[in-house]
Design a protein around this motif. Sequence first.
Motif, PDB file in Angstrom:
ATOM      1  N   GLU A  71     -73.948  19.681  25.108  1.00 34.94           N
ATOM      2  CA  GLU A  71     -73.107  20.269  24.317  1.00 34.94           C
ATOM      3  C   GLU A  71     -72.315  19.454  23.438  1.00 34.94           C
ATOM      4  OE1 GLU A  71     -69.636  19.472  24.969  1.00 34.94           O
ATOM      5  OE2 GLU A  71     -70.354  17.840  26.074  1.00 34.94           O
ATOM      6  N   THR A 104     -70.631  15.076  25.709  1.00 35.63           N
ATOM      7  CA  THR A 104     -69.534  14.441  25.202  1.00 35.63           C
ATOM      8  C   THR A 104     -69.178  13.587  25.840  1.00 35.63           C
ATOM      9  OG1 THR A 104     -68.859  16.585  24.279  1.00 35.63           O
ATOM     10  CG2 THR A 104     -67.201  14.824  23.909  1.00 35.63           C
ATOM     11  N   GLY A 106     -69.990  12.938  29.822  1.00 34.81           N
ATOM     12  CA  GLY A 106     -70.649  12.807  31.044  1.00 34.81           C
ATOM     13  C   GLY A 106     -71.927  11.932  30.787  1.00 34.81           C
ATOM     14  N   HIS A 207     -59.418  21.214  30.788  1.00 30.13           N
ATOM     15  CA  HIS A 207     -60.848  21.223  30.435  1.00 30.13           C
ATOM     16  C   HIS A 207     -61.281  22.739  30.839  1.00 30.13           C
ATOM     17  CE1 HIS A 207     -64.922  20.832  28.694  1.00 30.13           C
ATOM     18  NE2 HIS A 207     -65.190  20.727  29.871  1.00 30.13           N
ATOM     19  N   LEU A 211     -62.968  25.979  28.981  1.00 27.64           N
ATOM     20  CA  LEU A 211     -64.026  26.651  29.464  1.00 27.64           C
ATOM     21  C   LEU A 211     -63.875  28.025  29.792  1.00 27.64           C
ATOM     22  CD1 LEU A 211     -65.826  23.613  31.798  1.00 27.64           C
ATOM     23  CD2 LEU A 211     -66.481  24.487  29.475  1.00 27.64           C
TER      24      LEU A 211
HETATM   25  C1  MLT Z   1     -68.608  16.455  29.039  1.00 27.14           C
HETATM   26  O1  MLT Z   1     -69.698  15.740  29.116  1.00 27.14           O
HETATM   27  O2  MLT Z   1     -67.815  16.227  28.161  1.00 27.14           O
HETATM   28  C2  MLT Z   1     -68.785  17.850  29.653  1.00 27.14           C
HETATM   29  O3  MLT Z   1     -69.727  17.873  30.660  1.00 27.14           O
HETATM   30  C3  MLT Z   1     -68.248  18.939  28.691  1.00 27.14           C
HETATM   31  C4  MLT Z   1     -68.721  20.309  29.212  1.00 27.14           C
HETATM   32  O4  MLT Z   1     -67.882  20.744  30.071  1.00 27.14           O
HETATM   33  O5  MLT Z   1     -69.577  20.716  28.989  1.00 27.14           O
END
Ligand code: MLT
Length: 253
Positions: A71, A104, A106, A207, A211
């Motif tokens: 994402e 972004t 993880g 967050h 979402l």
């Molecule tokens: C990330 O790696 O920042 C998250 O997994 C973002 C998400 O919620 O898609």
Amino acid sequence: MKIDLSFSAGQFDDLQLRDKNVAVLDVLRASSTITVALNNGAREIIPVANIESAVKISGSLFGEVTLRGGERNGKTIEGFNLGNSPLEYSEAAVKGKSIIYCTTNGSVAMAKSRYAHTLIVGSFLNLTTVVDFIREENKDFLFICAGRLNTIGFFSLEDAVCAGMMIQKLMKFESLELTLSDSAKAAYALYKSFGRSILKMLKTSEHGKYLIEIGFADDLKICAAIDSVPVLPVQVENKIKLKKEEPQVVVPA
Ligand code: MLT
């Protein structure tokens, strides 16, 4: 055994993490999604730090067995097969597939941990499985909380509370002789303050609110389900796979 913790991955480069035992936590949503994907039969997850690396790597892999997932701003990256909702990583979608995975925060934290001695991926979904693994290893561990969307280096409450809950479970094993760093103690304190209802904590986190706003409220319910997917994603040769059960040694009578 010392438990240390970083509230974001921003401060590290991959050499600083060399030979460490690392647990990356990205509750919303990378860690949860990886856990679901592997449990649904994905062959492996290949975490990358940016879209350019994802495109480069996928060029050298076979199209029919490889997917690109991840994402930007919580939404599917253009040209990718999958976004970052655990609901997209069904058995029908991922069974037998290698998934090049770019998010972004993880996947960046995981890519930075590529030289770690041990890298495991933790979330509420596999909380007790992670704790049991760390307890059995009985070695120093570093929890890396992946941090918040688009702002690598920023604190996210849900990862800290998840780490704090893991620490609370580890503290129950008196035989471990646990030492906690100041940051690990702080995560434990946050779990004590915010851990009563995990779903409520996710819904009120920054967050989590974002979402919900972009239509992923159901993901929060999935990501809040403690021990619902009791498997352990571990790094093997720069890929994240399910940890296999060690074969039992049968001692003849
Ligand atoms: C990330 O790696 O920042 C998250 O997994 C973002 C998400 O919620 O898609």
